[in-house]
Design a protein around this motif. Structure first.
Motif, short mmCIF file in Angstrom:
data_model
loop_
_atom_site.label_atom_id
_atom_site.label_comp_id
_atom_site.label_asym_id
_atom_site.label_seq_id
_atom_site.Cartn_x
_atom_site.Cartn_y
_atom_site.Cartn_z
N ILE A 1 7.44 5.21 -5.81
CA ILE A 1 6.42 5.53 -6.82
C ILE A 1 6.01 7.00 -6.70
CG2 ILE A 1 4.14 4.91 -7.71
CD1 ILE A 1 6.26 2.68 -7.91
N THR A 2 5.75 7.42 -5.45
CA THR A 2 5.33 8.80 -5.26
C THR A 2 6.42 9.76 -5.70
OG1 THR A 2 4.21 7.96 -3.31
CG2 THR A 2 4.24 10.33 -3.60
N GLU B 1 0.84 -1.19 0.00
CA GLU B 1 0.00 0.00 0.00
C GLU B 1 0.88 1.24 0.00
OE1 GLU B 1 -2.77 0.35 3.25
OE2 GLU B 1 -4.25 1.24 1.89
N GLN B 2 0.51 2.21 -0.81
CA GLN B 2 1.29 3.43 -0.92
C GLN B 2 0.68 4.52 -0.06
OE1 GLN B 2 4.31 3.47 -2.89
NE2 GLN B 2 3.74 1.34 -2.45
N PRO B 3 1.52 5.34 0.53
CA PRO B 3 1.00 6.42 1.37
C PRO B 3 0.59 7.63 0.54
CG PRO B 3 3.37 6.42 1.43
CD PRO B 3 2.98 5.29 0.53
N LEU B 4 0.13 8.65 1.19
CA LEU B 4 -0.17 9.92 0.54
C LEU B 4 0.77 10.97 1.12
CD1 LEU B 4 -4.02 9.56 0.70
CD2 LEU B 4 -2.70 9.75 -1.42
N VAL B 5 1.03 11.98 0.30
CA VAL B 5 1.99 13.01 0.71
C VAL B 5 1.22 14.27 1.04
CG1 VAL B 5 3.93 14.41 -0.07
CG2 VAL B 5 3.80 11.98 -0.70
N PHE B 6 1.34 14.71 2.29
CA PHE B 6 0.66 15.94 2.74
C PHE B 6 1.45 16.52 3.92
CE2 PHE B 6 -1.11 13.59 6.33
CZ PHE B 6 -1.19 12.30 5.83
N GLY B 7 1.06 17.63 4.39
CA GLY B 7 1.82 18.32 5.42
C GLY B 7 1.91 17.53 6.71
N ASN B 8 3.14 17.41 7.23
CA ASN B 8 3.39 16.69 8.49
C ASN B 8 2.75 15.31 8.48
OD1 ASN B 8 4.99 18.63 9.97
ND2 ASN B 8 3.14 19.92 9.98
N ALA C 1 7.06 7.45 -18.98
CA ALA C 1 8.25 7.99 -19.65
C ALA C 1 9.38 8.20 -18.66
CB ALA C 1 7.90 9.31 -20.33
N VAL C 2 9.02 8.48 -17.42
CA VAL C 2 10.06 8.72 -16.40
C VAL C 2 10.62 7.39 -15.90
CG1 VAL C 2 10.48 9.69 -14.12
CG2 VAL C 2 9.02 10.90 -15.75
N GLY C 3 9.75 6.39 -15.78
CA GLY C 3 10.20 5.03 -15.43
C GLY C 3 10.53 4.88 -13.96
N THR C 4 10.96 3.68 -13.61
CA THR C 4 11.31 3.38 -12.22
C THR C 4 12.81 3.20 -12.10
OG1 THR C 4 11.12 1.02 -12.58
CG2 THR C 4 9.16 2.15 -11.82
N THR C 5 13.29 3.28 -10.89
CA THR C 5 14.68 2.90 -10.64
C THR C 5 14.78 1.38 -10.73
OG1 THR C 5 14.17 2.92 -8.29
CG2 THR C 5 15.23 4.88 -9.19
N THR C 6 16.00 0.91 -10.80
CA THR C 6 16.20 -0.53 -10.95
C THR C 6 16.07 -1.24 -9.60
OG1 THR C 6 17.75 -0.01 -12.69
CG2 THR C 6 17.80 -2.26 -11.83
N PHE C 7 15.25 -2.28 -9.58
CA PHE C 7 15.14 -3.08 -8.36
C PHE C 7 16.29 -4.07 -8.33
CE2 PHE C 7 10.81 -1.72 -9.17
CZ PHE C 7 10.38 -1.31 -7.92
N ARG C 8 16.93 -4.13 -7.21
CA ARG C 8 18.04 -5.07 -7.08
C ARG C 8 17.85 -5.88 -5.79
NH1 ARG C 8 20.69 -0.26 -8.50
NH2 ARG C 8 21.58 -0.29 -10.59
N ASP D 1 14.52 0.19 3.68
CA ASP D 1 13.24 -0.27 3.11
C ASP D 1 13.26 -0.22 1.59
OD1 ASP D 1 13.28 2.46 2.77
OD2 ASP D 1 11.18 2.76 3.31
N GLN D 2 14.36 0.29 1.03
CA GLN D 2 14.50 0.35 -0.44
C GLN D 2 13.32 1.08 -1.10
OE1 GLN D 2 17.16 -1.55 -2.63
NE2 GLN D 2 18.08 -0.69 -0.82
N GLY D 3 12.75 2.02 -0.37
CA GLY D 3 11.72 2.87 -0.97
C GLY D 3 10.42 2.18 -1.29
N LYS D 4 10.07 1.18 -0.50
CA LYS D 4 8.84 0.43 -0.81
C LYS D 4 7.60 1.30 -0.72
CE LYS D 4 10.58 -4.14 0.43
NZ LYS D 4 11.94 -3.74 0.80
N THR D 5 7.66 2.33 0.14
CA THR D 5 6.51 3.22 0.26
C THR D 5 6.82 4.62 -0.26
OG1 THR D 5 7.18 3.75 2.52
CG2 THR D 5 5.56 1.99 2.25
N SER D 6 7.88 4.76 -1.04
CA SER D 6 8.25 6.12 -1.46
C SER D 6 8.64 6.25 -2.93
CB SER D 6 9.40 6.64 -0.59
OG SER D 6 10.54 5.82 -0.74
#
Lengths: 997, 206
Positions: free
Chosen positions: A562-563, A295-302, A578-585, A555-560
């Motif tokens: 994509i955002t 599950e991905q979080p949402l980005v908002f103040g604090n 077009a921007v794509g993802t970083t490489t998972f290793r 955490d290798q950006g599991k919740t960050s």
């Protein structure tokens, strides 16, 4: 000791009959068997569990799984301490000790929280710009670095050796299923029913995945019951291996899957001789990836305050662990799934203050169900700020289009930015992830290996889809592995849902002020940092990652990830694809270094070879030295306090005066047989072997194909078609391999067979003027000079043991070498030692062995360094003109014959007492001004008791044309500059009379 | 060369290093692993000329009572004699030391059929039995040790941990491990320490 005030009755799968005591930051608490550390802390109303990486902001528990970015603790104490352990996956056990980290003096009052006040001035990359730029060429950076490392960071290792055992294991299977949620269980069951060998791995202690964490039904019963029943069916099948507590961390070529099984992490100390962890390599014909979704979080103040949690995690704590994360909740979502959280919270007795939905007007049964419960639903709204410090107190909710913000009091904010398939393993294969705008997530790309994804890891988020896809993929994998699917299968009855469409909200707007909006909670990367990276030109996702450290935490950006990349895509004005993802290793989750080492520590880091007389040496040797994979005695002190130098000089002197005995088992021994054996050796060696008589040994020199010297040793002719070759210790295996290569590839017409007999025979050298008398005591041969001359060889009986005797010498003395079957090695050694007593025979070690060969000018490994020719070593006359041999074609090329080349010489110090250290440079004069020409170097040095002087072998430009010259042996590392005289490299018995005595 | 030496005791590489007894976690009185060194053995390495393999097989059968298995990666056995495949046209012939095996073989397997090399002292052999035998092997080798894949009669050369070995499957829960003598002490330590979780009996050599 706190009571478990947040524990729910009637919820969860914990074992309430087994209470467990644990401590966090020194305070004792109680939990239950089946809890994680996170669920137990939550049950005890502990909200503050960590400080953030950079700004030291208070952090709580954010998730309920491997993706946890915040709740990192130091687990256990002493040598077993594990820093940076995710509390959300740490199973509770009796006596568990956990401590918070990255704070001083304590979690609540952390002095470095002052960083929050200067956060504006320390954005991404600040310390590179500030400290490294102006000070890059000074030592100041080293000072700054120390402070920075202390200020930012995580836990620290104990520095003590890990006392536990780690192991490795391997397995093979037809179908490997990774993940045991609804899709994985279905896939494993259907694949197994075809008869395929199935391996099912899951990172949790119990199978079921999200079925344990949701209040769903299958066939009219709780989904949990179906999961348990299916797990039981699988466990009963002999063709199924289930590995729980096992994380598939890496997907490698040809369907090799790396896994870590946490065998005993749920115990304070591994019981019953179990390893703590086991590193599995599993080779699968076919793979089903049922790794679920994150599950991905949402980005908002604090958005990082304790009390803000992923919506799915809230359901997990309620339904799996029987813990209520908050009593007054607000839900903030951009999708339908979070509405389940509202229903579950209500069912658990909490109040849901509001559902804040970023979508403008979604409609679905789930939304209506929540609405029917009387919960306020704020469509087209976003949470724009939060309040509280160590715990959440309220959230600020703002319409996305026009309108006024309002505060809603709450102690829990459950957020959901949608679900992202856990496609790490798929991506590791090289499959390029594909953006799916309908689900606002990346989906696995076209497979590169024999794998397929199923269930939510393939973007199929409904329970029905997970079950049916799991079944289809399981059958597909089994059939692809060569099995037939004959059993019909019906998808269990589940509710068919029609959720409203997810709409992306990558960043909530500001509604007055500009609070921190965290994208990556673990590395304290905010949306402003992403914008800064964009402004400074780091617009590629790979550059974004490295500039801001987005996704570079444990955490290798599991919740960050994509955002972060979605915000960057927006800044670039391009679609996400077009921007794509970083490489998972690999690894998917952190791996202990101990698990990588496995059992290959201590004596198993590098196994040792032992000669049959090893125990005898180890009892008497002053020191054992590695020689290849062997360990050989360096010297044998005659009495306590005798130094190495004293010992080897004594051993040398006594051997030359009377006799010495040495274990030479480590030399390579190769049996060469066949009618073409002589011809083969003749081609292999640079000197002639075709006419070597039976019963004779000969020193042989081998060149590499490029003409440099490769190896040397003696080869003896035991019968017309039977030879035994010896090689140097270090080159035994390479020489054997090279011989095999030539026989199989280059000269397959030669009728020759070779076999290593290094292991079969113990080899013992007895050297010195009395060696004949000693050897004669145990062998049944006449070994007089006339009957058994120098370089003779013959079979014999030695003290009743069938043996091979050789009259060969490395020391330059009258000497014999006897080979006896290894199990008799110690017996013969003892017999010889006894026979040598009346002659005061001494055992001699590597140091004296080397010393005597230096006295004789015999070349060894330090001269056969791959850069010397036969001519350089004074062996040029050995190169036969009469025949062809390996290396001949290039042995006479211009650079090999043109002077000046560095050639073998002897050196003695002018003062008669200074040692000439190995590796020292030879220069012309001590007064030389730089650049100083290096004329050569010392290859080996020792002390000749016979000449009473230190001596050395060296490779010197011009070689013996400088005989009698004085050169300087310089060793700047030791501050030495020693005048030395160039001599013939043969210091002792240059005529070789002793050999023939 | 024959290695018969009456009245002289052969000293195993493990002598002085072997710890006989019960170790580790033995459940219900039944160990998962039983380790016993097989000794003393006669071993002859036989390397047949490529055009004489059939004749060589007959000669081996005459000398030992059993021909080599027809397929690679297989062993054949008759009474106490085992013929292990160790490579194309190469076998190790193994039996307890009771006769001059080398001389016996030399009489039938003549120079024109194959070369013979005495290897009786070059290997140490462990017999491993017990329900966890396959689990133990899987800790050190990437071979597929499933009962359906590694079956009695199989004979494979593989790395076991760091050690080059020949594994001869003798039963569902029995394997003979052959390894170079010089590595015996370290391999024995690896085998025993890796067996502790299953419960281990180390027996006196057979």
């Amino acid at each position: 000791m706190s009571n478990q005030s947040n524990r729910l009755g009637g919820f969860g799968h914990i074992n309430r009959s087994k209470p467990i005591k644990f401590s966090f930051d020194g305070k004792s608490y109680m939990g239950f068997e089946g809890d994680t550390l996170a669920s137990a802390l939550m049950a005890n109303d502990v909200k503050l569990v960590a400080r953030s990486f950079k700004y030291h902001r208070p952090r709580g528990i954010f998730s309920a799984g491997a993706e946890e970015p915040n709740a990192l603790v130091s687990l256990r104490e002493g040598a077993r301490q594990e820093p940076n352990t995710r509390a959300t996956v740490a199973e509770l056990y009796d006596g568990l000790v956990a401590n918070s980290q990255n704070r001083w003096p304590n979690l609540k009052y952390d002095t470095q929280a002052i960083n929050q006040l200067i956060a504006k001035f320390i954005p991404a990359g600040f310390y590179y710009k500030t400290f490294m730029g102006p000070f890059s060429s000074t030592k100041m950076w080293m000072i700054f670095e120390g402070f920075i490392r202390k200020a930012a960071g995580m836990g620290t290792a104990s520095g003590l050796a890990d006392p536990d055992r780690y192991e490795r294991s391997q397995a093979h299977c037809d179908v490997m299923v990774i993940g045991a949620g609804p899709a994985g269980l279905s896939a494993a069951l259907t694949a197994a029913e075809t008869g395929a060998r199935v391996v099912l791995v899951d990172e949790n202690p119990v199978l079921g995945g999200r079925l344990r964490q949701e209040r769903m039904e299958i066939d009219g019963k709780p989904a949990y019951d179906w999961a348990m029943a299916t797990a039981a069916s699988l466990q009963a099948m002999p063709n199924v291996r289930i590995l729980t507590r096992t994380t598939a961390f890496g997907y490698y070529d040809d369907n090799l899957i790396g896994c870590i099984e946490k065998v005993a992490d749920h115990f304070p100390v591994p019981p019953d001789n179990l390893p703590r962890q086991r590193w599995w390599k599993i080779r699968a014909k076919q793979v089903v990836l049922a790794t679920g979704a994150l599950e991905q979080p949402l980005v908002f103040g604090n958005n990082d305050r304790p009390g803000i949690m992923l919506a799915g995690a809230v359901r997990a704590y309620i339904n799996d662990f029987g813990v209520l994360p908050g009593r007054r909740a607000v839900i903030f979502t951009n999708n339908d799934d979070a509405y389940r959280t509202a229903l579950d919270l209500l069912a658990a007795g909490a109040s849901v203050q509001a559902v804040v939905d970023a979508r403008s007007a979604p409609e679905s049964d789930l939304i209506n169900a929540v609405r029917a419960k009387g919960v306020e639903i704020l469509m087209g709204h976003a949470v724009t700020n939060t309040h509280g410090h160590f715990a959440l107190q309220s959230v600020e909710v703002t319409p996305l289009v026009g309108g006024v913000s309002r505060d809603i009091s709450c102690d829990l904010l459950a957020i959901s930015g949608g679900w992202q398939p856990a496609l790490h393993l798929s991506s590791q294969t090289g499959a390029k992830a594909v953006w799916n705008p309908d689900s606002c997530c990346f989906l696995p790309g076209a497979p590169k290996w024999a794998e397929r994804s199923a269930g939510s890891s393939a973007g199929q988020f409904s329970l029905y889809a997970c079950l049916s896809e799991g079944h289809v993929r399981g059958v597909e994998a089994a059939v692809a592995a060569g099995f037939k699917s004959e059993k019909s299968w019906t998808v269990p009855t589940v509710e068919i849902e029609k959720p409203a469409r997810t709409e992306a909200l990558w960043e909530a707007p500001d509604a007055g002020g500009h609070p921190k909006k965290f994208v990556d909670h673990q590395d304290d990367v905010s949306s402003d940092d992403v914008r800064l990276a964009h402004r400074e030109g780091f617009i590629s996702v790979e550059h974004l990652k490295r500039y801001t450290t987005l996704g570079m935490g444990t955490d290798q950006g599991k919740t960050s990830n994509i955002t972060g990349l979605a915000i960057m895509a927006s800044l670039r004005g391009e679609p996400i694809q077009a921007v794509g993802t970083t490489t998972f290793r690999p690894p998917y989750t952190p791996i202990a270094i101990g698990a990588m080492g496995g059992s290959e520590i201590g004596q198993h880091y590098r196994p040792r070879r032992r000669t049959p007389m090893q125990d005898w040496h180890m009892e008497r040797a002053g020191e054992m030295l590695p020689a290849g994979m062997w360990e050989r005695p360096r010297h044998y002190p005659a009495h306590k306090g005798e130094t190495l130098r004293e010992a080897y000089i004594r051993e040398t002197a006594q051997t030359r005066k009377s006799a010495g005995i040495c274990d030479v088992t480590t030399l390579g021994k190769i049996d060469v047989q066949g009618p073409d054996a002589a011809e083969f050796l003749n081609r292999l060696y640079a000197n002639g072997f075709a006419k070597l008589p039976v019963g004779k040994a000969r020193y042989g020199l081998m060149l590499r194909e490029d003409g440099y010297v490769y190896d040397d040793g003696t080869t003896s002719r035991l019968s017309e078609n039977h030879f035994v070759m010896t090689t140097t210790t270090a080159n035994a295996v390479p020489v054997m391999a090279k011989m095999e290569y030539y026989l199989q590839v280059v000269w397959p017409d030669l009728k020759v067979k070779i076999v290593s007999v290094t292991e079969q025979y113990a080899a013992i050298a007895v050297a010195g003027p009395n060696s004949r008398k000693i050897m004669q005591k145990i062998v049944d041969l006449d070994i007089s000079n006339e009957a058994f001359p120098f370089m003779g060889c013959a079979p014999c009986m030695a003290a009743g043991v069938p043996s091979r005797l050789f009259r060969i010498s490395f020391s330059g003395e009258l000497a014999f070498e006897i080979n006896v079957p290894s199990d008799y090695g110690q017996y013969i050694w003892d017999a010889l030692v006894e026979a040598g007593k009346e002659f005061d025979m001494v055992p001699y070690g590597l140091e004296a062995l080397g010393n005597m060969r230096i006295e004789k000018g015999h070349v060894a490994g330090s001269e056969l360094d791959g850069r010397t020719t036969a001519e350089d070593l004074g062996l040029g006359k050995m190169l036969s003109k009469q025949k062809d041999f390996i290396g001949k074609a290039l042995a006479y090329r211009e650079g090999f014959v043109a002077d000046p080349r560095k050639k073998l010489v002897g050196l003695v110090p002018v003062d008669g007492k200074s040692s000439l250290p190995n590796g020292s440079q030879i220069i012309e004069s001590a007064d030389s001004k730089p650049p100083v020409k290096m004329l050569g170097h010392v290859t080996a040095n020792g002390f000749s008791p016979e000449l009473n002087t230190p001596m050395a072998l060296a490779l010197l430009e011009g070689g013996l044309t400088h005989e009698g010259d004085i050169v300087i042996v310089a060793n700047p590392l030791k501050g030495l500059s020693i005048p030395a005289k160039v001599t013939n490299p043969v210091f002792v018995d240059p005529e070789g009379k002793r050999l023939h005595a | 060369m024959p290695d018969t030496a009456p009245k002289i005791i052969r000293r195993s590489a493990l002598d002085g290093h072997r710890h006989v007894g019960d170790f580790g976690t033995i459940k219900g009185g039944v160990p998962g692993i039983v380790i016993q060194e097989r000794r003393a053995l006669s071993i002859v390495h036989l390397d047949a000329w490529a055009d004489q393999v059939v004749a060589c097989g007959k000669a081996i059968e005459k000398a030992c009572g059993t021909a080599p298995a027809a397929d690679p990666v297989k062993a054949s056995e008759k009474n106490d004699t085992t013929v292990l495949w160790v490579g194309p046209n190469r076998w190790l012939i193994v039996e307890p030391e009771s006769r001059d095996l080398f001389a016996t073989l030399s009489a039938d397997v003549t120079d024109d059929l194959a070369t013979l090399t005495d290897q009786g002292h070059s290997r140490v052999c462990w017999r491993i039995t017990g329900p966890n035998m396959r689990d133990l092997l899987a800790k050190g080798s990437t071979i597929d040790f499933d009962q359906s894949q590694f079956i009695p009669g199989d004979c494979v050369g593989t790395l076991l941990s760091h050690f080059t070995t020949v594994l001869h499957c003798r039963g569902d829960d029995t394997v003979d491990i052959y390894a170079a003598r010089s590595f015996a002490v370290d391999l024995d330590h690896w085998l025993t320490s890796s067996s502790l979780e299953y419960g281990l009996w180390v027996l006196e050599p057979a």
